[in-house]
Design an enzyme around this catalytic site. Sequence first.
Site, PDB file in Angstrom:
ATOM      1  N   GLY A  46     -80.253  85.049  60.203  1.00  0.00           N
ATOM      2  CA  GLY A  46     -79.295  84.152  60.841  1.00  0.00           C
ATOM      3  C   GLY A  46     -78.235  83.716  59.852  1.00  0.00           C
ATOM      4  N   GLN A  51     -71.450  78.756  56.453  1.00  0.00           N
ATOM      5  CA  GLN A  51     -71.980  79.406  55.246  1.00  0.00           C
ATOM      6  C   GLN A  51     -71.014  80.427  54.641  1.00  0.00           C
ATOM      7  OE1 GLN A  51     -75.948  80.246  57.353  1.00  0.00           O
ATOM      8  NE2 GLN A  51     -76.572  80.066  55.222  1.00  0.00           N
ATOM      9  N   CYS A  94     -83.152  80.473  53.224  1.00  0.00           N
ATOM     10  CA  CYS A  94     -81.771  80.264  53.643  1.00  0.00           C
ATOM     11  C   CYS A  94     -80.863  81.029  52.690  1.00  0.00           C
ATOM     12  CB  CYS A  94     -81.440  78.774  53.613  1.00  0.00           C
ATOM     13  SG  CYS A  94     -79.750  78.425  54.120  1.00  0.00           S
ATOM     14  N   LEU A  95     -79.920  81.776  53.246  1.00  0.00           N
ATOM     15  CA  LEU A  95     -79.030  82.579  52.393  1.00  0.00           C
ATOM     16  C   LEU A  95     -78.173  81.703  51.491  1.00  0.00           C
ATOM     17  CD1 LEU A  95     -77.940  85.343  54.946  1.00  0.00           C
ATOM     18  CD2 LEU A  95     -79.656  85.493  53.130  1.00  0.00           C
ATOM     19  N   HIS A 136     -82.795  76.380  62.885  1.00  0.00           N
ATOM     20  CA  HIS A 136     -82.311  76.417  61.498  1.00  0.00           C
ATOM     21  C   HIS A 136     -80.783  76.540  61.472  1.00  0.00           C
ATOM     22  CE1 HIS A 136     -82.687  78.169  57.212  1.00  0.00           C
ATOM     23  NE2 HIS A 136     -81.413  78.270  57.521  1.00  0.00           N
ATOM     24  N   GLU A 137     -80.252  77.455  62.294  1.00  0.00           N
ATOM     25  CA  GLU A 137     -78.803  77.698  62.275  1.00  0.00           C
ATOM     26  C   GLU A 137     -78.021  76.555  62.906  1.00  0.00           C
ATOM     27  OE1 GLU A 137     -77.775  79.878  60.302  1.00  0.00           O
ATOM     28  OE2 GLU A 137     -79.720  80.858  60.082  1.00  0.00           O
ATOM     29  N   HIS A 140     -77.389  73.939  60.468  1.00  0.00           N
ATOM     30  CA  HIS A 140     -76.250  74.206  59.572  1.00  0.00           C
ATOM     31  C   HIS A 140     -74.956  73.634  60.152  1.00  0.00           C
ATOM     32  CE1 HIS A 140     -77.540  76.629  56.191  1.00  0.00           C
ATOM     33  NE2 HIS A 140     -78.239  77.438  56.965  1.00  0.00           N
TER      34      HIS A 140
HETATM   35 NI    NI Z   1     -79.743  78.774  56.362  1.00  0.00          NI
END
Ligand code: NI
Length: 169
Positions: A46, A51, A94-95, A136-137, A140
């Site tokens: 995701g 991000q 998480c990226l 999660h997304e 963000h």
């Molecule tokens: Ni993330």
Amino acid sequence: MSKLEIITVPDPILREISAPIETIDDDLRRLMDDMLESMYDAPGVGLAAIQVGVPKRLLVLDVADDEEGPNPYFMVNPEIVSLGDETRVHEEGCLSIPGVQVEIERPGDVVVRYVDRNGDQQELAANGLLATAVQHEVDHLDGKLIIDFMSRLKRDMVIRKFKKQARAD
Ligand code: NI
């Protein structure tokens, strides 16, 4: 398509609240494609627009495994409209926080309403990893990160580590 740079902590942009999207045009669709490519390349399941430095309510997801083949979702202005009672625990990464994993308990079922790539309103009932990834997304988009689920002490340690790393780069 082009690969986008994924922003990492402690960049303050990750704490911004993303703004609703008014129109879905070719520029936005290009951003979706670039985000998806960047997510696959990372690799991750995701990615939210914030991000890659774009504070708009857009995310891309794909939790399919290699055998299932690609199954991407593009969600514009996603809104979680209901959460199930049963919970699911998952070790989330998480990226934007590479190398850090946090065990998080979240509702195991969600219904999410969003506008798709073609501008059509959609409603999706998700469970399992997809339910976790959606939550999660969406976090963000509200400036919330997985480290917020840690104790203050651990969170400070992670942030210190990334600050040090950013100075060294
Ligand atoms: Ni993330």
